[in-house]
Design an enzyme around this catalytic site. Sequence first.
Site, PDB file in Angstrom:
ATOM      1  N   ASP A   1       0.843  -1.199   0.000  1.00  0.00           N
ATOM      2  CA  ASP A   1       0.000   0.000   0.000  1.00  0.00           C
ATOM      3  C   ASP A   1       0.875   1.245   0.000  1.00  0.00           C
ATOM      4  O   ASP A   1       1.212   1.758   1.050  1.00  0.00           O
ATOM      5  CB  ASP A   1      -0.913  -0.015   1.223  1.00  0.00           C
ATOM      6  CG  ASP A   1      -1.935   1.104   1.226  1.00  0.00           C
ATOM      7  OD1 ASP A   1      -2.220   1.653   0.146  1.00  0.00           O
ATOM      8  OD2 ASP A   1      -2.439   1.441   2.304  1.00  0.00           O
TER       9      ASP A   1
ATOM     10  N   GLU B   1      -2.420  10.340  -1.046  1.00  0.00           N
ATOM     11  CA  GLU B   1      -3.708   9.635  -1.033  1.00  0.00           C
ATOM     12  C   GLU B   1      -4.137   9.306   0.389  1.00  0.00           C
ATOM     13  O   GLU B   1      -5.322   9.356   0.721  1.00  0.00           O
ATOM     14  CB  GLU B   1      -3.604   8.350  -1.863  1.00  0.00           C
ATOM     15  CG  GLU B   1      -4.923   7.605  -2.044  1.00  0.00           C
ATOM     16  CD  GLU B   1      -5.255   6.623  -0.932  1.00  0.00           C
ATOM     17  OE1 GLU B   1      -6.412   6.176  -0.868  1.00  0.00           O
ATOM     18  OE2 GLU B   1      -4.358   6.293  -0.117  1.00  0.00           O
TER      19      GLU B   1
END
Length: 420
Positions: A257, A291
Site C-alpha cells: 500500500d 492519497e
Amino acid sequence: MNSYQDNAQRLLAAALASDFGYQRLGYLCDRIGNRLSGSKGLEKAVAWAESEMRRDGLEGVRAEPVLVPKWVRGKESVVLVAPETRPLVMLGLGGSVGGRVKAQVLVVESFEELTARAGEVKGKIVCFNVPFTSYGATVRYRGTGASEAAKLGAVAVLVRSVGPTSLRTPHTGAMNYAVGIAKIPAAAITIEDATQLARMQARGEKPIVELTMQAHFEKDALSANVIGEWRGREKPDEIVLVGGHLDSWDVGQGANDDGGGCIASWEAVRLLKQLNLRPRRTVRVCLFTNEENGSRGGQAYATAHKTEKHVLAIETDGGVDTPIGFGLSTKTPGGLERAREITKLLELELKEGGGGADVGPIGTATGCPTMGLLNDMSVYWNIHHTPADTFDKINPKALQKCIAAMAVMAYSVAELDGLF
C-alpha cells in the site's frame, strides 16, 4: 481484436518473464522506506521516481507540485496502569491531536452500544473493540469514532486494529474530527490488547490506561505527482491514465500500500517503451501523492488536467497479490463489453463499478470511465497500514501478473479503433 491481440500477448509474455519491477519495488522499500506526506521519505521517493522515469526513456516526465498536509506522529505510548501495569502496543491515528490522558476505559463493540451507554462515557477513554467484518464496515470506527465518543464527553479514543488477524500489529490510518466537536486524542491498539481490555471489563474490573501522544500538524509541505508518458502514434492528445499512490503511512515500508501499485502502473508504461509498442493513444502513468491523508494528489491532477481528453483512468491500490479482474465504472454504451473482451485475454473477470480515490477526481471532472485492478485480498488486510507492510510480503510472481494485467489493459484500450 486481432489488431492488438498479438501485441497484447507480447506484453503479457514480457511482464511475466521479467523481475525488473520486483527489484525496483525492493529498492523503493529498502532504500527509501515509508513515505508519509510531508516527510523526507516522500521527498526522496518523488525525486527518485522522476529520475528513474527519465532513465527509462519515458516521455513528458515531470513532477507536478502539490501542497500536502504534514502530520507528525512524535512520541506516543499507551500504558495499562490498573489493575496491572504493562505497556500496550499502539499507533496514533493520522490526523489526531496530541495530549496526555489517564482515565478509566469503557469498552464498547458498536456505535449502538456507545449510544446505549451514553451515561457512562463522560471522562472515560472509549475503546471501540469492533471485530473486523469488512474494511468498509469496520473502518468507520477509525474515521469517526473520536467525534462520536467526544459528543458524549469521552476524553480519548482507542480503536481496535482494523484487520481480521493480528500479531500485535496495530493498524493506523486517517481519522477526521466533526466540526464543532471537541478534538480528543485517538489511537489504534492491537486486537490482542483490545480484547484484553474487554475481558477485564467483563470480569467487573475497571481498567485504567494512560495515553500519551505528541501528534500535531505542521504547515503544508511541498510534494508532487510524478508523471511519465508513452505518447500515442495517432491520437497523442487522448490519454489512458494508469496510477497508484507513492505516499504511504509512516510505518512499515508501504510495499503493498501502495508501492506495488505504483510499480505495476509504472511498468505498464515502461514495457511499452521497451517493446517499442506505440498504441494509437497516449498511455500516461501518474504516481499520486497524499492519497492516505488528504487525497490532494488526485485532486491536483484533476485540476491540472481536466481539459485533456481522458479515455480511461485505471488505479491499482488494493495490494499486488494475484489479480482476479478489473472493476469498471462507465456510462459509455458498449464500454463494459469492450473491457470484457480485453479481460478475456488475461483470463480475468470484469465487474461493474471501479476506480479509486486518486482517479475518482479526474473521472468526475471529465466524465471519463474509471477502473480499478481487483486482487486477492485475503492476506492484504492483515498487514494494511501496519508495520508489517514490508517488501518480504510481496509475491514476485503475483506482482508480475499485476504488471501484465495493467500493461495489457492500458495498451489494449489505447489501441482500440473507437472510443472505449
